[in-house]
Every structure is written in structure tokens, then in C-alpha cells.
Design an enzyme around this catalytic site. Sequence first.
Site, PDB file in Angstrom:
ATOM      1  N   SER A  82       0.844  -1.193   0.000  1.00 37.70           N
ATOM      2  CA  SER A  82       0.000   0.000   0.000  1.00 37.70           C
ATOM      3  C   SER A  82       0.874   1.236   0.000  1.00 37.70           C
ATOM      4  O   SER A  82       2.003   1.226   0.511  1.00 37.70           O
ATOM      5  CB  SER A  82      -0.887   0.005   1.246  1.00 37.70           C
ATOM      6  OG  SER A  82      -1.543   1.246   1.408  1.00 37.70           O
ATOM      7  N   TYR A 127      -1.530  -0.705  10.276  1.00 35.75           N
ATOM      8  CA  TYR A 127      -1.586  -1.056   8.859  1.00 35.75           C
ATOM      9  C   TYR A 127      -0.400  -0.461   8.116  1.00 35.75           C
ATOM     10  O   TYR A 127       0.300  -1.151   7.349  1.00 35.75           O
ATOM     11  CB  TYR A 127      -2.897  -0.553   8.261  1.00 35.75           C
ATOM     12  CG  TYR A 127      -3.080  -0.890   6.804  1.00 35.75           C
ATOM     13  CD1 TYR A 127      -3.544  -2.140   6.415  1.00 35.75           C
ATOM     14  CD2 TYR A 127      -2.802   0.052   5.818  1.00 35.75           C
ATOM     15  CE1 TYR A 127      -3.717  -2.452   5.073  1.00 35.75           C
ATOM     16  CE2 TYR A 127      -2.976  -0.251   4.479  1.00 35.75           C
ATOM     17  CZ  TYR A 127      -3.431  -1.496   4.112  1.00 35.75           C
ATOM     18  OH  TYR A 127      -3.598  -1.793   2.787  1.00 35.75           O
TER      19      TYR A 127
END
Length: 283
Positions: A164, A177
Site C-alpha cells: 500500500s 496497517y
Amino acid sequence: MTGTEVDHESAMEVVMSLSPADPTALAGLRIMLTGAAGGLGRAIAGAAHAAGAHLVLTTRTADSQARAAEGLDQVPEVLTAVADVTDAAELAAAVKLATDRLGGVDVLINNAGIPGPAGPAWESDPAEWQRVMDVNLGGALAACRAVLPGMIERGRGRVITISSHAGHTRWPYVSGYSVSKAAVNKLTENLAIELLPHGIAAFSYHPGLLDTGIGAAPAGEVGDPWQRRVDSWLAAQRRAGRYTTLPVALTNLLRLASGEADALTGRYLTYEDDLTALIAATA
């Protein structure tokens, strides 16, 4: 098409964009995909299958196996297995199934992941914060440990781990995350060097913001104020046109799976990258 599905027409759009010369570059490849029952996992599976790949789809629970393989009832062969990525024994069993039925795994796509807690890092529940590290980073490493011995024995293969932009830069208030994805990128860099003598490539890949998984719009009112803040930011990105369609997100991913870009091993790559230019620059 919804954010969690890829219909046949959309899957073929991805396939036809893989390479101007060879839109069937995945034909015959054996791909193991973790987290196959979620929206992105199902999209990857549909596009890879349409491009001719044999699939081993792993899901965390038995009741999600049918969802992972839905619509993939034609050849090439599609196998499903229960394999929580935090369970080494289940992953080993999935690889054994792939070896017994297909002869091995050519490509591992580490897709399984969770968003983790929202809020300031120092206020996050320590167990929840650690859980996202265990799944997103530890799960990717565990799947590599299960798959890589067979790839090394055959002297070929590739590992693609979904990453990501949050791991490439930052994502305040979703630190678990973000940090897990940053660690995935660094794991990929190290694996790539270690695997060079064995003919195996490794990549981390950012597919963009998608209307599925962590990027999906909430189904209803969210009580947690920090999660509302995250959802508000995502909604603003959606309104600004910064979301990516699944066909665009998957095109470069499937090109990596095909082996076309093995010269770029070790890199963090994205849906926006011009792979052709990057490959030419390495020549």
C-alpha cells in the site's frame, strides 16, 4: 461491476492489457493466492483464471471457500484450501495440495490482510496493533516459508505481496496497517536479494485505492470517532477521483505474475508504474 466483483468482460479487459504481444502470458502458471475470498482476492482470482492460470485459493475459513471459487468452474483447475496465514500447518497443507494436484506453485500472491485499529498509535489496543503485524507481515512471511522450498527446488518462481502507499509513505491514525505494509516492502527487498541465486523474483505491489476491503465505503453509521475520521478521508479521496478501478489495479499485478518484469525484482511497484519503461531501463 461492483467493488467486490470482476465480471467476465472486466476480467478479459485485464487479460488483454497484460501485453500487446501475449495476452495469455499466465497460461499454465500455477498461482497460490491467499485471502482469496475478499473483494480484491476474488478479483485477482478471476483475472488470473481468465488469463489461463491454475489456481490454489486459500481462505481463512471453510465456509468462505465456495465464495472464493465462485464463477471459476471452467478449466484451468481451481483448488481451494483453508489456510489462515497465521497457521503454518494449514499453509503447509495448502502447498502440499498444490504440489500433489498441480505439481507445485509458480507464483505466490500474498493478498491476505487486515486494516487493524484506527486512532493514535499510543492509544491503540496493543493486541489489535500486534494482530495486524502478525497477519499482514507475519502471514506473508509464513506463506513464503511454506512455498519457497518448492520454488527453490525447481529453480524458478516469484512472490508478489500486496502492499500500500500507506507503507511507502505514511497513514496517520492507521499506524498498524501503515507500519505492517512498510515492513512488507522491506521484507520484499531482503527476500529478492536472498532469492537471486535461486531464480526467484519478489515484489511488493500497491494496487491503488479500491472500493473493496479497507477502501470500501462503510455499510452504516460507524461509532468509533477515529474510524469515522478514516472513512471521511477515504470518502474525500473517492469524490476527488483518486480511486482505482479493478481492471487498472490488476493489470500490472498480472504482468508481474507472468514473469515479464522479473528484472525488477525487489521493487515496490504500483498500478501507475510504466513497467515497460522500467524494464527497458534495466537492460
